[in-house]
Scaffold this active site. Structure first.
Site, PDB file in Angstrom:
ATOM      1  N   ILE A  48       0.849  -1.188   0.000  1.00 21.96           N
ATOM      2  CA  ILE A  48       0.000   0.000   0.000  1.00 21.96           C
ATOM      3  C   ILE A  48       0.888   1.242   0.000  1.00 21.96           C
ATOM      4  CG2 ILE A  48      -1.806   1.265   1.243  1.00 21.96           C
ATOM      5  CD1 ILE A  48      -2.509  -1.384   2.628  1.00 21.96           C
ATOM      6  N   GLY A  75       3.922 -19.495   6.291  1.00 18.59           N
ATOM      7  CA  GLY A  75       4.894 -18.423   6.082  1.00 18.59           C
ATOM      8  C   GLY A  75       4.387 -17.049   6.467  1.00 18.59           C
ATOM      9  N   ASP A 120       5.568  -4.871  15.940  1.00 18.50           N
ATOM     10  CA  ASP A 120       5.679  -4.537  14.521  1.00 18.50           C
ATOM     11  C   ASP A 120       4.671  -3.452  14.149  1.00 18.50           C
ATOM     12  OD1 ASP A 120       6.444  -5.442  11.560  1.00 18.50           O
ATOM     13  OD2 ASP A 120       4.256  -5.348  11.661  1.00 18.50           O
ATOM     14  N   LYS A 165       5.182   0.706  12.865  1.00 19.08           N
ATOM     15  CA  LYS A 165       4.495   1.303  11.725  1.00 19.08           C
ATOM     16  C   LYS A 165       3.666   2.509  12.163  1.00 19.08           C
ATOM     17  CE  LYS A 165       4.412  -3.166   9.388  1.00 19.08           C
ATOM     18  NZ  LYS A 165       3.614  -4.364   9.052  1.00 19.08           N
ATOM     19  N   GLY A 181       4.308  -9.596   1.840  1.00 16.79           N
ATOM     20  CA  GLY A 181       4.574 -10.413   0.658  1.00 16.79           C
ATOM     21  C   GLY A 181       5.678  -9.821  -0.183  1.00 16.79           C
TER      22      GLY A 181
END
Length: 367
Positions: free
Chosen positions: A119, A170, A184, A188, A285
């Protein structure tokens, strides 16, 4: 422009493939600890070789961690090379220093891939901040926890089983702490708040509650309330003060946030005049994240400023004015509170934790 790529993992490999065939950008060297005979470019394990190479204009860092990444990108900027990084931990830990160094060296520092995956969140946020006063930012910014909460909501699987499934797919690391405890997402949020408010806030000042203590009975209780749980970040400006926190949040089942499932991200900014703008897409990803790295490189060759914003005033987090209702489960009871401040909600949870009680805290989003 020639690029030196530091790291050739999932994101590094995807970024490299995205540059193939382009005439404006090409990877001419890769820093790797092992030989990579499949690559036609220079492969080296000596970063100084990259620093000395005057043909390299951009250093792309996708190694992760604080060291040696911090030393490498500082050396790159001092050598007059632009830096693009996906390393949220590094940028949060050395925010002021890195911004000043980029300005002093006359180079650009970009980190769009550090928040939101594919994004274009940070670039859109910085542009919006030039057009209007941003009063709040918030959203789902961690794909691992969103996948897990979505799966537990849909199937009723317990936390431990769901975590194992996420790791097998994964979506979760072998050590999932940074994701499931909210660290995490908090990093951000630091980057988002800094760009939205022209600030520099400290990661450790933002209270953070993760999902590791969630239980199946919580999902049953939320269904009765007509709510869905998401790990949510929020920062808001109150008359010069900034509130910020990371916390599981209960949304009405029909809301767009509640309907954001899998590893997807959804993040929103609110302008004083133009209202709310939301962005959604793949939050992780190789190719989505690699595309954000590529976008930063394109911005560099088109002459973007040294950083997204021109100022970064140090600000402390103050959650005494932010208020709402909370779902609080302790060892002895489960309650939905009346309106209380964020500071008080986190204090209640911490008091229960300090007594050794199992605790889960979630904010209740009003309809």
């Amino acid at each position: 422009m020639n690029i030196a790529l530091l790291g050739f993992g999932t994101v590094g490999k995807a970024f490299y493939e995205l540059t193939l065939g382009r005439s404006d950008l090409r990877v001419t060297s890769v820093l790797s600890r092992r030989p990579r005979p499949e690559l036609p470019c220079t492969v080296t394990n000596d970063f100084d070789e990259i620093v000395r190479d005057r043909s390299v204009g951009i250093v792309v860092e996708v190694m992760g961690g604080l060291e040696p990444a911090y030393r490498y990108i500082c050396a790159a900027m001092r050598a007059g090379k632009h830096v693009v990084t996906a390393n949220k931990q590094l940028v949060c830990a050395h925010y002021d220093e890195l911004l000043e160094l980029a300005r002093e060296c006359g180079v650009s520092l970009r980190c769009t891939a550090a928040a939101g995956g594919g994004i274009p969140w940070l670039t859109s946020l910085s542009r919006a901040a030039r057009l209007d006063e941003i009063t709040a930012v918030g959203g789902i910014l961690n794909g691992t926890t969103n996948y897990m909460l979505s799966a537990m909501t849909a199937s009723g699987v317990d936390y431990t089983t769901c975590l194992r499934e996420a790791q097998a797919l994964g979506y979760a690391e072998a050590d999932p702490t940074a994701d499931v405890e909210g660290y995490d997402a908090r990093r951000k949020l630091v980057l988002s708040a800094n760009l939205a408010f022209g600030a520099s806030v400290r990661e450790e000042e933002i209270p953070c509650f993760g999902i590791s203590s969630v239980e199946k009975k919580d999902f049953a209780a939320w269904r009765e309330l007509g709510r869905v749980c998401k790990l949510f970040v929020h920062a808001e400006r109150h008359e010069g003060r900034i509130s910020a926190f990371v916390c599981p949040t209960l949304f009405p089942t029909a809301s767009p946030v509640a309907q954001t499932n899998g590893t997807g991200n959804l993040v929103t900014l609110r302008g004083a005049r133009f209202g709310e703008l939301s962005f959604s897409g793949a939050g992780a990803g190789g190719y989505p994240t690699g595309s954000s790295v590529l976008s930063d490189c394109v911005d560099v060759i088109e002459g973007c400023p040294s950083f997204y914003v021109s100022r970064h005033e140090a600000k402390h987090i103050d959650n005494s004015a932010a208020a709402g209702r909370f779902y609080l489960r302790t060892g002895s009871e489960t309650v939905c509170t009346g309106p209380i401040t964020v500071a008080e909600a986190f204090a209640r949870a911490e008091r229960a934790r300090s007594c050794g009680e199992p605790v889960f805290l979630a904010r209740i989003e009003e309809e």
